[in-house]
Design a protein around this motif. Structure first.
Motif, PDB file in Angstrom:
ATOM      1  N   LYS A  29       0.950  79.442  49.737  1.00  0.00           N
ATOM      2  CA  LYS A  29       1.228  78.070  49.320  1.00  0.00           C
ATOM      3  C   LYS A  29       2.736  77.848  49.315  1.00  0.00           C
ATOM      4  O   LYS A  29       3.483  78.564  48.649  1.00  0.00           O
ATOM      5  CB  LYS A  29       0.666  77.815  47.926  1.00  0.00           C
ATOM      6  N   PRO A  30       3.232  76.867  50.053  1.00  0.00           N
ATOM      7  CA  PRO A  30       4.688  76.705  50.174  1.00  0.00           C
ATOM      8  C   PRO A  30       5.336  76.161  48.909  1.00  0.00           C
ATOM      9  O   PRO A  30       4.694  75.511  48.081  1.00  0.00           O
ATOM     10  CB  PRO A  30       4.828  75.708  51.330  1.00  0.00           C
ATOM     11  N   TRP A  31       6.624  76.460  48.768  1.00  0.00           N
ATOM     12  CA  TRP A  31       7.432  75.855  47.716  1.00  0.00           C
ATOM     13  C   TRP A  31       7.752  74.422  48.127  1.00  0.00           C
ATOM     14  O   TRP A  31       8.145  74.168  49.258  1.00  0.00           O
ATOM     15  CB  TRP A  31       8.753  76.612  47.551  1.00  0.00           C
ATOM     16  N   LYS A  32       7.633  73.489  47.205  1.00  0.00           N
ATOM     17  CA  LYS A  32       7.920  72.092  47.520  1.00  0.00           C
ATOM     18  C   LYS A  32       9.396  71.780  47.275  1.00  0.00           C
ATOM     19  O   LYS A  32       9.913  72.020  46.184  1.00  0.00           O
ATOM     20  CB  LYS A  32       7.043  71.158  46.684  1.00  0.00           C
ATOM     21  N   LEU A  33      10.043  71.235  48.295  1.00  0.00           N
ATOM     22  CA  LEU A  33      11.447  70.855  48.211  1.00  0.00           C
ATOM     23  C   LEU A  33      11.573  69.379  48.575  1.00  0.00           C
ATOM     24  O   LEU A  33      11.191  68.971  49.672  1.00  0.00           O
ATOM     25  CB  LEU A  33      12.290  71.717  49.147  1.00  0.00           C
ATOM     26  N   LEU A  34      12.080  68.593  47.643  1.00  0.00           N
ATOM     27  CA  LEU A  34      12.227  67.151  47.847  1.00  0.00           C
ATOM     28  C   LEU A  34      13.670  66.828  48.225  1.00  0.00           C
ATOM     29  O   LEU A  34      14.606  67.157  47.494  1.00  0.00           O
ATOM     30  CB  LEU A  34      11.840  66.401  46.567  1.00  0.00           C
ATOM     31  N   ILE A  35      13.842  66.191  49.386  1.00  0.00           N
ATOM     32  CA  ILE A  35      15.160  65.748  49.842  1.00  0.00           C
ATOM     33  C   ILE A  35      15.270  64.256  49.549  1.00  0.00           C
ATOM     34  O   ILE A  35      14.459  63.459  50.034  1.00  0.00           O
ATOM     35  CB  ILE A  35      15.345  65.990  51.350  1.00  0.00           C
ATOM     36  N   GLY A  52      12.672  78.547  58.758  1.00  0.00           N
ATOM     37  CA  GLY A  52      12.334  79.958  58.631  1.00  0.00           C
ATOM     38  C   GLY A  52      12.536  80.533  57.241  1.00  0.00           C
ATOM     39  O   GLY A  52      12.314  81.727  57.025  1.00  0.00           O
ATOM     40  N   PHE A  53      12.931  79.700  56.285  1.00  0.00           N
ATOM     41  CA  PHE A  53      13.156  80.176  54.914  1.00  0.00           C
ATOM     42  C   PHE A  53      11.854  80.685  54.302  1.00  0.00           C
ATOM     43  O   PHE A  53      10.801  80.070  54.445  1.00  0.00           O
ATOM     44  CB  PHE A  53      13.708  79.029  54.057  1.00  0.00           C
ATOM     45  N   GLN A  54      11.943  81.812  53.583  1.00  0.00           N
ATOM     46  CA  GLN A  54      10.801  82.348  52.847  1.00  0.00           C
ATOM     47  C   GLN A  54      11.276  83.005  51.566  1.00  0.00           C
ATOM     48  O   GLN A  54      12.347  83.600  51.523  1.00  0.00           O
ATOM     49  CB  GLN A  54      10.034  83.383  53.680  1.00  0.00           C
ATOM     50  N   LEU A  55      10.460  82.887  50.537  1.00  0.00           N
ATOM     51  CA  LEU A  55      10.672  83.625  49.293  1.00  0.00           C
ATOM     52  C   LEU A  55       9.310  84.081  48.794  1.00  0.00           C
ATOM     53  O   LEU A  55       8.419  83.265  48.575  1.00  0.00           O
ATOM     54  CB  LEU A  55      11.348  82.749  48.231  1.00  0.00           C
ATOM     55  N   GLY A  56       9.147  85.380  48.650  1.00  0.00           N
ATOM     56  CA  GLY A  56       7.866  85.910  48.214  1.00  0.00           C
ATOM     57  C   GLY A  56       6.748  85.618  49.195  1.00  0.00           C
ATOM     58  O   GLY A  56       5.592  85.455  48.800  1.00  0.00           O
ATOM     59  N   LYS A 148      25.385  78.809  52.699  1.00  0.00           N
ATOM     60  CA  LYS A 148      25.506  78.409  51.296  1.00  0.00           C
ATOM     61  C   LYS A 148      24.287  77.619  50.839  1.00  0.00           C
ATOM     62  O   LYS A 148      23.841  77.756  49.697  1.00  0.00           O
ATOM     63  CB  LYS A 148      26.784  77.598  51.090  1.00  0.00           C
ATOM     64  N   LEU A 149      23.744  76.780  51.723  1.00  0.00           N
ATOM     65  CA  LEU A 149      22.540  76.031  51.368  1.00  0.00           C
ATOM     66  C   LEU A 149      21.369  76.987  51.174  1.00  0.00           C
ATOM     67  O   LEU A 149      20.587  76.848  50.227  1.00  0.00           O
ATOM     68  CB  LEU A 149      22.209  75.008  52.455  1.00  0.00           C
ATOM     69  N   PHE A 150      21.253  77.964  52.062  1.00  0.00           N
ATOM     70  CA  PHE A 150      20.195  78.972  51.942  1.00  0.00           C
ATOM     71  C   PHE A 150      20.306  79.694  50.599  1.00  0.00           C
ATOM     72  O   PHE A 150      19.315  79.849  49.875  1.00  0.00           O
ATOM     73  CB  PHE A 150      20.300  79.973  53.093  1.00  0.00           C
ATOM     74  N   SER A 151      21.504  80.146  50.256  1.00  0.00           N
ATOM     75  CA  SER A 151      21.715  80.881  49.008  1.00  0.00           C
ATOM     76  C   SER A 151      21.424  80.013  47.794  1.00  0.00           C
ATOM     77  O   SER A 151      20.824  80.472  46.809  1.00  0.00           O
ATOM     78  CB  SER A 151      23.152  81.405  48.938  1.00  0.00           C
ATOM     79  N   THR A 152      21.834  78.756  47.855  1.00  0.00           N
ATOM     80  CA  THR A 152      21.609  77.837  46.741  1.00  0.00           C
ATOM     81  C   THR A 152      20.124  77.609  46.508  1.00  0.00           C
ATOM     82  O   THR A 152      19.639  77.651  45.369  1.00  0.00           O
ATOM     83  CB  THR A 152      22.306  76.492  47.015  1.00  0.00           C
ATOM     84  N   VAL A 153      19.384  77.377  47.573  1.00  0.00           N
ATOM     85  CA  VAL A 153      17.938  77.148  47.455  1.00  0.00           C
ATOM     86  C   VAL A 153      17.236  78.418  46.986  1.00  0.00           C
ATOM     87  O   VAL A 153      16.339  78.374  46.133  1.00  0.00           O
ATOM     88  CB  VAL A 153      17.364  76.667  48.802  1.00  0.00           C
ATOM     89  N   TYR A 154      17.651  79.555  47.509  1.00  0.00           N
ATOM     90  CA  TYR A 154      17.011  80.826  47.152  1.00  0.00           C
ATOM     91  C   TYR A 154      17.163  81.120  45.658  1.00  0.00           C
ATOM     92  O   TYR A 154      16.189  81.437  44.965  1.00  0.00           O
ATOM     93  CB  TYR A 154      17.624  81.958  47.978  1.00  0.00           C
ATOM     94  N   THR A 155      18.383  81.019  45.154  1.00  0.00           N
ATOM     95  CA  THR A 155      18.616  81.311  43.736  1.00  0.00           C
ATOM     96  C   THR A 155      17.949  80.272  42.837  1.00  0.00           C
ATOM     97  O   THR A 155      17.470  80.604  41.748  1.00  0.00           O
ATOM     98  CB  THR A 155      20.121  81.373  43.435  1.00  0.00           C
ATOM     99  N   SER A 156      17.893  79.034  43.287  1.00  0.00           N
ATOM    100  CA  SER A 156      17.242  77.987  42.493  1.00  0.00           C
ATOM    101  C   SER A 156      15.738  78.224  42.399  1.00  0.00           C
ATOM    102  O   SER A 156      15.125  77.997  41.351  1.00  0.00           O
ATOM    103  CB  SER A 156      17.521  76.612  43.102  1.00  0.00           C
TER     104      SER A 156
END
Length: 322
Positions: A29-35, A52-56, A148-156
């Motif tokens: 199930k994907p993480w929801k990101l609202l732009i 291609g971003f993934q976490l878990g 930096k955007l990748f890192s910001t989203v990942y840590t958030s």
């Protein structure tokens, strides 16, 4: 199938280590990101940067809004959005800041991570915004490179994951506290078991690198050829009361039958069945499934949970005989 006695798990670390090497599937199930931005190019660039971003093992689901009002409508119907990448100046000079107020005050959503992205920092100085609004990060669009955007989203997302697990734990603990105060007066073990079970699954979320999505638990005791289900979570939440073993899926029946026959806990790649028998002969077990690997602390917590609930149940039974 491996089995483990009710002896302390410290004496069986090799077995737990073997369990920890099992590789299992992950939730998709994907993480929801609202732009939220009024410029189409910002949406397109964000999609490209996070491709291609993934976490878990979970990818991103992009949701787009082009004004603060449109974002409000989306948020009213979806309370599981993990991150908002939010512009400040849209239909008004303060549309983004007004949306922050709406999310935190009117929707009372304290969980979603809000990352403010502005192209006009002079209109919304960072120090002023950080101190006056409940946001989680402040970025100028010009400084947000792909990395930096990748890192910001990942840590958030990591932060969001932990906050959700804490909230589940809080709810479970509240149920335990409210029920334990009257447990020996009402003689009702079910509410107590349900609360502790919810707390247990929430704690297991925290002890894992990836959230234990699709975690399900079932706690029951046996007697006279029947199973009395005390509490369940996830897909087992519907079960409560007296059941024949055959009322469950064949896969579960095999696992439960093995436990009851051998009087020992056992496990597989994606499940753990913890068994405990009290001095009076009351048998109790916890059946837990997960899409993640159980760590040694997780196993110890499961075993302790079953033991304590069994003892509480036995105490109530003794009181009822008086």
């Amino acid at each position: 199938m491996k089995k483990i006695d009710n002896a302390p798990l410290n004496d069986s670390l090799s077995l737990a280590d073997e369990l920890a090497t099992n590789s299992v599937g992950v939730n998709t199930k994907p993480w929801k990101l609202l732009i939220v931005d009024d410029e189409e190019v910002v949406h397109a660039v964000t999609h490209l940067a996070l491709d291609g971003f993934q976490l878990g093992g979970r990818t991103l689901e992009f949701i787009s809004a082009y004004s603060g009002l449109e974002a409000q409508e989306i948020l009213q119907g979806q309370d599981d959005i993990a991150i908002i990448l939010l512009d400040v100046v849209m239909e008004t000079d303060r549309a983004g800041l007004d949306l922050v107020h709406y999310i935190r005050r009117e929707l009372n959503n304290k969980f979603v991570r809000i990352i403010l992205r502005t192209g006009q920092s002079g209109q919304s100085p960072e120090q002023e915004v950080i101190t006056q609004y409940d946001i989680n990060d402040y970025k100028e669009k010009t400084e947000l490179t792909r990395q930096k955007l990748f890192s910001t989203v990942y840590t958030s997302l990591r932060s969001y994951e932990d906050i959700i697990a804490l909230e589940e734990n809080r709810k479970g603990l509240a149920k335990v506290i409210s029920s334990s105060a009257t447990i020996f007066q009402t003689r009702d073990i079910s509410q107590f078991s349900e609360g502790v079970l919810e707390q247990l699954t929430a704690l297991l979320h925290l002890n894992s690198d990836a959230v234990l999505v699709n975690s399900s638990g079932l706690i029951a005791r046996s007697g006279m050829g029947k199973l009395k289900v005390l509490a369940g979570t996830g897909k087992y939440k519907q079960y409560q009361g007296d059941f024949d073993v055959a009322d469950f899926d064949d896969e579960i029946v095999d696992r439960i039958s093995s436990v009851l026959e051998n009087k020992k806990s056992n496990y597989g790649e994606d499940y753990w069945v913890s068994y405990y028998i009290t001095k009076s002969g009351l048998e109790q077990f916890l059946y837990v499934t997960s899409n993640d690997v159980f760590s040694i602390p997780d196993i110890n917590m499961i075993e302790l949970f079953v033991k304590n609930v069994a003892i509480a149940h036995e105490t109530i039974a003794l009181l009822e005989r008086k």
